[in-house]
Scaffold this motif. Structure first.
Motif, short mmCIF file in Angstrom:
data_model
loop_
_atom_site.label_atom_id
_atom_site.label_comp_id
_atom_site.label_asym_id
_atom_site.label_seq_id
_atom_site.Cartn_x
_atom_site.Cartn_y
_atom_site.Cartn_z
N UNK A 688 41.00 85.70 40.63
CA UNK A 688 40.46 86.14 41.92
C UNK A 688 41.23 87.37 42.39
N UNK A 689 40.74 88.56 42.02
CA UNK A 689 41.48 89.78 42.33
C UNK A 689 41.74 89.94 43.83
N UNK A 690 40.78 89.54 44.67
CA UNK A 690 40.99 89.74 46.10
C UNK A 690 42.13 88.89 46.61
N UNK A 691 42.37 87.74 45.94
CA UNK A 691 43.50 86.91 46.33
C UNK A 691 44.81 87.57 45.92
N UNK A 692 44.76 88.30 44.80
CA UNK A 692 45.96 89.06 44.42
C UNK A 692 46.25 90.09 45.50
N UNK A 693 45.18 90.73 45.98
CA UNK A 693 45.36 91.73 47.03
C UNK A 693 45.96 91.09 48.28
N UNK A 694 45.43 89.93 48.68
CA UNK A 694 45.98 89.24 49.86
C UNK A 694 47.46 88.91 49.65
N UNK A 695 47.78 88.45 48.45
CA UNK A 695 49.17 88.07 48.16
C UNK A 695 50.08 89.29 48.16
N UNK A 696 49.55 90.44 47.71
CA UNK A 696 50.35 91.68 47.76
C UNK A 696 50.65 92.05 49.22
N UNK A 697 49.62 91.95 50.06
CA UNK A 697 49.80 92.29 51.47
C UNK A 697 50.83 91.37 52.11
N UNK A 698 50.72 90.07 51.80
CA UNK A 698 51.64 89.10 52.39
C UNK A 698 53.07 89.35 51.92
#
Ligand code: ATP
Ligand code: ATP
Ligand code: MG
Ligand code: MG
Length: 877
Positions: A688-698
């Motif tokens: 889930x690439x968008x979850x990777x993005x969320x995790x990067x932001x966090x």
């Protein structure tokens, strides 16, 4: 004209980051929509007559008279109302100047934005301005009596909302020190600071004012005893309960002159001083007795009254208080002199101004008589006529600063007394003929001590230097220049806010701190639910900021709340903006995606000078926000080659990227690897690439706040989105030989996000899809196209609630999209949702995935749960 809505903003907002207090009025000009001011006969003249002071409004021409010249040349009514609403507040004594007027997407409907000092007054001024304008249009004038009434009401609203002079003084100093404050709902309490670092005030009682000290100060007799025992000079006196004890008491204190006062009294009520004869004493007894059961009989000490203020054990101010009096001029009577004195604008009612008006009461009459005057006496020039025996400011007295004159021994004594009584903020009433000499040498006494002493006599003395007595209060509550703030991390964006908020909260918990966070599903402190519900607005954020256990605030900050009332805080330490895409357009006059970006950028722009805006470098609308950020910027991106990120890190900037399968922090030239994406449960094995993005932001948000990489890693590898906490948000179920996923994707961007995950699924993919009938035709076609791209087989269903569409139409549109994208795609229509879901699940192949976009999330989940999925914590892929 018609007012459609009035909103009150209280924090950084769409219109201004710096001006928090704004009224937004949505106004339909109706018949005036096509009529600028120059086309309304007599309007200009009527306006200038009603409000000549509008001359001072510069407006866009930038000169005096600028606004009026625009009215003459022709400007729209909304703009005029803005200026009038500001002017009305000005005329009522409230200094405001900021305003904006914009036409909305609905022709003739305007948003008029005006600044306020007091909410109620601001709303009133907005309405009054509309009334005034309408009257000018209708009859060419606004009756002066109406205007007078408006101003009177406005002044009253402003006065009712005022916090009291001592509180105002402290808050002004707090603002100068960047200490945030808010009013609590009960007992006129003020909170200074946030969360665990907050302190409370109630007038000049603080968190540190001990109950024993306060009670002792309120007990005059007890205070005297304790002080006498400690060798502090106090009046010689005694307490009686019956009139027949009076004679003995007078003897006991050494005969006349004496003072009689109530045992439990304040503000000088019921006190008679300098009593020289028995009949006076009898009367004074009755007066005191009317206020309190016990009556104090004391020796009368000559001298003047001084208030000595000690804060946190240090003397900070001394004021000599002179009782209410008038000075003769040889022409005026006493009555006329009182009226003259009361005309001073500094004199108000009670405690609400620098000084208080002099009123004549029974005490004044007795006093006049003693001095040989009546109210009709013409007072000789220079003669002083006292109207009160005691020096309280609240009965019309004045104050003279004597801070630099007090004798050092008296300073020592006063400071010692503050400790003996045990009060952090204490006012000592000292009667002495000469404050520059030690009390014991001149027979000075400490008459009483006061908890919650008023500050106004020190801040605005009638004579002498004003003293900043608020500073020592704040030095005590917030030592070493502290501001009482806790880290605030605010998260906004179109999608992924809740996930990112939870992730950040989870990261912070690894550091052992108490985290308070708000999300779409509730308010949490330390993982306990405080309140369930959609809590992404400022009121929920306030629950966290007011909580005395919270050490870090992580706040999901949704569009609706920002629009409705602005942010709950003046600034944040980290502002995360995840993405901006087309969703919720057309609500609250946010009609374009650029307006939406401006709205979300309020979070980025509210980042403090040494804080960080965490921005998505892959989203141009978000990346562009960097320009307006006052603090630092940190970018996250799925692609390490992102040009923006490269330029940023080359200059030493901070970023987070997904590189070679890792989530990594880039800090200047260095790459700090946090963890492989496949090891983050939330990324579903990196699919889930968008979850990777969320995790990067966090991760980036936490790292910018100094959280160690180890803590971030520990958090990312243990964080799971729970079905029960966030039903309908990428809920994955392991059904043994296949998986099912329930998601309530509700906009194009979240379809894309879902698609990016599904495309990465190695087995066969079945989609059970559909959407609410009130979406646009093109949304259904789009959903069809996307589905054709990502699913191997599709079952189209429709909602029970068709929301106005004929049955079969939505499925037809989806089919159309599917065929456009992939003519040979395998799909079928099965209108009943339950049947469609069950069919999808029945047909799942081994290793396959069934994706369900349901009408009712709970129903879909219970259909899946009926098939006994593995427990959530074993929900490994
Ligand atoms: P407040 O609440 O305003 O302090 P209070 O009702 O508590 O007033 P006191 O402070 O006890 O009353 O007395 C009010 C004033 O009366 C004193 O500030 C002082 O000027 C005068 N006064 C009281 N007791 C004496 C005394 N024994 N000798 C001389 N003056 C006195
Ligand atoms: P809401 O506005 O409803 O509160 P939200 O912003 O809090 O939503 P989440 O609850 O975290 O978002 O996620 C909702 C859905 O949005 C997820 O189920 C997923 O489909 C999608 N999503 C999550 N993160 C992203 C992202 N970074 N980009 C695009 N879509 C996402
Ligand atoms: Mg007193
Ligand atoms: Mg949410």
């Amino acid at each position: 004209m018609r007012i459609l809505r009035i909103q009150t903003l209280r924090g950084p907002n769409y219109w201004s980051i710096r001006r928090h207090n704004l009224i937004v009025m949505r106004l339909d000009l109706e018949e005036l929509a096509e009529k600028p001011s120059n086309q309304i006969p007599g309007f200009y003249e009527g306006l200038v007559t009603a409000l000549p002071s509008l001359e001072e409004h510069f407006c866009s021409p930038g000169v005096r008279g600028g606004f009026l010249s625009r009215v003459r040349q022709g400007t729209m009514m909304g703009h005029i109302i803005e200026h009038i609403a500001l002017e009305l507040q000005q005329l009522a004594g409230m200094a405001v100047g900021f305003g904006r007027t914009r036409e909305t997407a609905t022709p003739g409907v305007y948003q008029v934005v005006i600044e306020y000092l007091d909410e109620q007054a601001g709303r009133y001024a907005a309405r009054a301005a509309v009334r005034l304008c309408q009257s000018l249009v209708d009859i060419g004038s606004y009756p002066p009596s109406e205007l007078e009434q408006d101003l009177k009401d406005l002044r009253e609203l402003c006065r009712d909302a005022a916090l009291g002079p001592s509180t105002e003084t402290i808050l002004k100093e707090a603002e100068a020190r960047d200490i945030p404050w808010m009013q609590l709902s009960a007992r006129a309490m003020i909170q200074l600071g946030f969360g665990v670092h907050q302190k409370r005030l109630q007038a000049t009682l603080s968190d540190y004012s001990g109950i024993l000290g306060v009670e002792l100060a309120c007990d005059k007799e007890g205070t005297k005893q304790i002080l006498r025992d400690a060798g502090v000079p106090v009046p010689q006196g005694t307490v009686i309960n019956y009139l027949d004890e009076l004679e003995g008491a007078i003897e006991e204190v050494g005969g006349y002159p004496i003072v009689i006062k109530p045992l439990d009294g304040n503000h000088g009520r019921g006190i008679t001083i300098d009593i020289k004869a028995w009949d006076e004493a009898e009367k004074a007894y009755d007066v005191a007795r009317a206020i309190s059961r016990g009556v104090i009989v004391e020796r009368y000490y000559r001298g003047s009254d001084h208030r000595v203020l000690v804060i946190n054990g240090k003397l900070v101010a001394v004021a000599e208080r002179v009782p209410a009096h008038v000075v003769g001029n040889g022409k005026f009577t006493v009555q006329e002199l009182i009226e003259e004195t009361n005309r001073d604008p500094n004199r108000g009612e009670g405690h609400d101004n620098v000084l208080t008006k002099i009123t004549v009461d029974r005490n004044s009459m007795t006093l006049l008589q003693r001095q040989g005057y009546t109210l009709d006496t013409v007072l000789p020039a220079g003669a002083i006529c006292y109207l009160r025996a005691t020096a309280n400011l609240s009965t019309g007295g004045i104050a003279v600063d004597r801070t630099d004159d007090i004798h050092p021994e008296n300073i020592w004594l006063a400071q010692r007394v503050s400790k003996i009584i045990g009060l952090d903020i204490i006012g000592l009433d000292i009667v002495t003929p000469d404050i520059t000499k030690p009390l014991r040498e001149v027979e000075g006494v400490i008459v009483e001590v006061n908890a919650a002493p008023g500050f106004r006599m020190h801040v605005c003395p009638s004579v002498g230097l004003a003293r900043n007595v608020a500073a020592p209060v704040l030095d005590m509550l917030f030592p070493n220049g502290g501001t009482g703030r806790i880290p605030i991390i605010s998260i906004t964006g179109t999608n992924g806010k809740t996930t990112t908020t939870r992730l950040i909260a989870h990261i912070y918990r690894q550091t052992g701190r108490v985290v308070g966070y708000t999300t779409t599903d509730g308010i949490y402190i330390d993982d306990h639910v405080v309140e369930k519900g959609d809590t992404t607005g400022p009121q929920s954020a306030q629950v966290i900021l007011k909580d005395p256990t919270v050490e870090v605030a992580v706040l999901e900050t949704a569009r609706g709340g920002i629009l409705r009332s602005g942010l709950a805080f003046d600034k944040c330490d980290v502002g995360v903006v995840l993405n901006v895409s087309a969703d919720h357009l057309g609500l609250g006059d946010i009609d374009t995606i650029d307006q939406m970006a401006k709205l979300k950028s309020v979070v980025a722009e509210s980042v403090s000078l040494n804080g960080y805006a965490v921005l998505n470098a892959d989203d141009p609308l978000v990346a562009a926000m960097a320009e307006r950020v006052k603090g630092q910027v940190a970018y996250f991106a799925m692609n390490p080659a992102n040009e923006l990120v490269q330029n940023h890190t080359r200059k030493g900037g901070l970023a987070a990227v997904y590189e070679n399968g890792y989530l990594s922090i880039l800090k200047g030239d260095w790459t700090l690897r946090i963890e492989q994406a496949v090891n983050l449960p939330v990324t579903m094995q990196g699919r889930a690439p968008f979850m990777i993005a969320n995790a990067l932001a966090a991760s980036l948000a936490a790292f910018a706040q100094g959280v160690p990489i180890e803590a971030i890693r520990a958090a990312l590898t243990t964080f799971r989105a729970s079905v029960h906490q966030t039903p309908g948000r990428m809920n994955l179920f392991n059904l043994g030989h296949y998986h099912a996923l329930v998601d309530y994707a509700h906009n194009a961007a979240s379809y894309e996000a879902l698609g990016s995950f599904v495309q990465n699924w190695p087995g066969e993919r079945i989609g059970v899809i559909g959407g609410p009938g009130d979406r646009r035709d093109e949304d259904f076609i789009e959903l069809g196209k996307l589905s054709a791209r990502i699913f191997d087989r599709i079952i189209i269903k429709e909602d029970d609630d068709l929301r106005g569409r004929p049955s079969g139409q939505a499925s037809e549109l989806i089919s159309k999209g599917i065929i456009q994208e992939k003519p040979d795609c395998q799909y079928e229509v099965m209108l009943k949702e339950t049947e469609a879901i069950n069919t999808g699940l029945d047909r799942a192949a081994s290793g396959g995935l069934v994706v369900i976009l349901p009408e009712t999330v709970t129903r879909a989940i219970s259909l899946i749960e009926a098939r006994n999925p593995l427990p959530e914590n074993m929900n490994q892929l």
